[in-house]
Scaffold this active site. Structure first.
Site, PDB file in Angstrom:
ATOM      1  N   SER A  16      19.197  39.729  44.892  1.00 41.35           N
ATOM      2  CA  SER A  16      18.231  39.675  46.003  1.00 41.35           C
ATOM      3  C   SER A  16      18.806  41.017  46.844  1.00 41.35           C
ATOM      4  CB  SER A  16      18.366  38.564  46.787  1.00 41.35           C
ATOM      5  OG  SER A  16      19.524  38.375  47.477  1.00 41.35           O
ATOM      6  N   ARG A  68      40.410  40.220  29.432  1.00 41.28           N
ATOM      7  CA  ARG A  68      39.996  41.178  30.674  1.00 41.28           C
ATOM      8  C   ARG A  68      40.056  42.434  30.604  1.00 41.28           C
ATOM      9  NH1 ARG A  68      39.026  38.881  35.361  1.00 41.28           N
ATOM     10  NH2 ARG A  68      40.009  37.053  35.221  1.00 41.28           N
ATOM     11  N   MET A  93      30.431  38.899  39.782  1.00 42.04           N
ATOM     12  CA  MET A  93      31.342  37.593  39.783  1.00 42.04           C
ATOM     13  C   MET A  93      32.392  37.758  38.996  1.00 42.04           C
ATOM     14  SD  MET A  93      29.856  35.949  42.369  1.00 42.04           S
ATOM     15  CE  MET A  93      30.664  34.320  42.726  1.00 42.04           C
ATOM     16  N   ARG A  94      32.978  38.899  38.715  1.00 38.03           N
ATOM     17  CA  ARG A  94      34.121  39.091  37.997  1.00 38.03           C
ATOM     18  C   ARG A  94      35.267  39.913  38.696  1.00 38.03           C
ATOM     19  NH1 ARG A  94      34.374  36.093  34.075  1.00 38.03           N
ATOM     20  NH2 ARG A  94      36.078  37.481  32.834  1.00 38.03           N
ATOM     21  N   ASN A 110      32.288  46.480  47.732  1.00 38.65           N
ATOM     22  CA  ASN A 110      31.796  45.027  47.174  1.00 38.65           C
ATOM     23  C   ASN A 110      31.021  44.328  48.647  1.00 38.65           C
ATOM     24  OD1 ASN A 110      31.620  42.597  45.873  1.00 38.65           O
ATOM     25  ND2 ASN A 110      33.367  41.765  47.059  1.00 38.65           N
ATOM     26  N   HIS A 112      30.512  40.749  50.642  1.00 43.48           N
ATOM     27  CA  HIS A 112      31.606  39.541  50.398  1.00 43.48           C
ATOM     28  C   HIS A 112      31.143  38.801  51.856  1.00 43.48           C
ATOM     29  CE1 HIS A 112      34.444  36.649  49.529  1.00 43.48           C
ATOM     30  NE2 HIS A 112      34.702  36.738  51.045  1.00 43.48           N
ATOM     31  N   SER A 139      30.690  41.272  55.024  1.00 46.25           N
ATOM     32  CA  SER A 139      31.434  42.516  54.807  1.00 46.25           C
ATOM     33  C   SER A 139      31.278  43.327  53.643  1.00 46.25           C
ATOM     34  CB  SER A 139      32.983  42.203  54.959  1.00 46.25           C
ATOM     35  OG  SER A 139      33.353  41.316  56.015  1.00 46.25           O
ATOM     36  N   THR A 144      39.697  47.208  45.865  1.00 48.11           N
ATOM     37  CA  THR A 144      41.140  47.510  45.469  1.00 48.11           C
ATOM     38  C   THR A 144      41.578  46.448  44.597  1.00 48.11           C
ATOM     39  OG1 THR A 144      42.009  46.350  47.278  1.00 48.11           O
ATOM     40  CG2 THR A 144      41.529  48.427  47.654  1.00 48.11           C
ATOM     41  N   LEU A 147      41.996  40.749  45.428  1.00 49.09           N
ATOM     42  CA  LEU A 147      40.643  40.134  45.536  1.00 49.09           C
ATOM     43  C   LEU A 147      40.138  40.149  47.106  1.00 49.09           C
ATOM     44  CD1 LEU A 147      38.489  38.564  44.325  1.00 49.09           C
ATOM     45  CD2 LEU A 147      39.711  36.472  44.900  1.00 49.09           C
ATOM     46  N   ASP A 148      38.780  40.775  47.105  1.00 49.12           N
ATOM     47  CA  ASP A 148      38.202  40.864  48.372  1.00 49.12           C
ATOM     48  C   ASP A 148      39.145  41.399  49.676  1.00 49.12           C
ATOM     49  OD1 ASP A 148      35.975  39.650  47.641  1.00 49.12           O
ATOM     50  OD2 ASP A 148      36.613  37.701  47.821  1.00 49.12           O
TER      51      ASP A 148
END
Ligand code: GRF
Length: 221
Positions: A16, A68, A93-94, A110, A112, A139, A144, A147-148
């Site tokens: 979306s 990964r 979602m990775r 990203n 979030h 945000s 980096t 994560l988030d």
């Protein structure tokens, strides 16, 4: 004339936010072009949205990779296609590893659904409600290795209302996320935004707190 900002968008699901960008580009978001949409989920509905807009798409199914690192190496190759000025992770979602981070440092943002640094990871609505927060939001941050955890460029804030549950809060945040994504991409297209060594600079000036989305759709300090 401003050089158009070429954008690659990474998705895993509905798309979306991608659709909001497509619509804005067809309306009054100037100097921005989406050149590629990459999904790690083969049947992500967002891929259809990209097709309908005539945007090139790629699928990189993480389940087909041994580990990964291998997935990341292939992702980095795909992301480099067309040499995008910016890579936007919108519902991707990775977790991204060093093989992608290094070549795209400072060029990946990203979205979030929380007011970072609060609530990195998942279940952000539930966690905000459990904490009794009176405000929630979304945000956009540079990606980096944490994560988030990268420097936050922009945020939108919404009130938490009496009786809210995670679903109602998410539903109210969603259109505001769309506005935030569009305003942030617009901002990057028309300003010199850099992120190096965890410092964001805008037209040469250090950003000491995230830009805030206003009701009129502009981002201000
Ligand atoms: C958004 O809520 C975003 O904050 C989160 O994933 C969702 C993506 O939604 N990271 P969509 O796929 O753009 O509809």
């Amino acid at each position: 004339m401003t050089q158009p900002l070429s954008l690659t968008v990474l998705i895993s699901g509905t798309g979306s936010n991608l659709q909001a960008l497509i619509d804005a580009i067809g309306n009054d978001l100037n100097d921005v072009e989406i050149i590629h949409v990459i999904s790690n989920v083969p049947d992500a509905p967002g891929l259809e949205k990209a097709h309908a807009a005539g945007i090139e798409t790629s699928v990189l199914d993480h389940r087909e990779f041994a580990d990964r690192d291998e997935f990341d190496r292939s992702l980095a190759v795909l992301m480099a296609s067309g040499d995008p000025g910016l890579v936007l992770l919108a519902g991707f979602m990775r977790i991204i590893g060093p093989n992608v981070l290094e070549p795209f440092a400072g060029r990946m943002i990203n979205l979030h659904p929380s007011l970072l640094p609060l609530y990195s990871g998942t279940d952000t609505y539930q966690r905000a409600l459990e904490a009794g927060d009176r405000k929630h939001g979304a945000s956009m941050h540079f990606v980096t290795e944490e994560l988030d955890g990268g420097p936050v460029l922009s945020q939108v804030v919404i009130p938490v209302l009496p009786g809210d549950n995670p679903e109602s809060l998410a539903a109210r945040l969603s259109p505001n996320e769309h506005r935030l994504v569009v305003a942030t991409v617009d901002f990057i297209a028309h300003n010199a935004v850099e992120c190096r060594n965890r410092e964001i600079r805008i037209n040469g000036e250090t950003l000491d707190r995230p830009l805030r989305l206003q009701d009129n759709g502009t981002l201000t300090r």
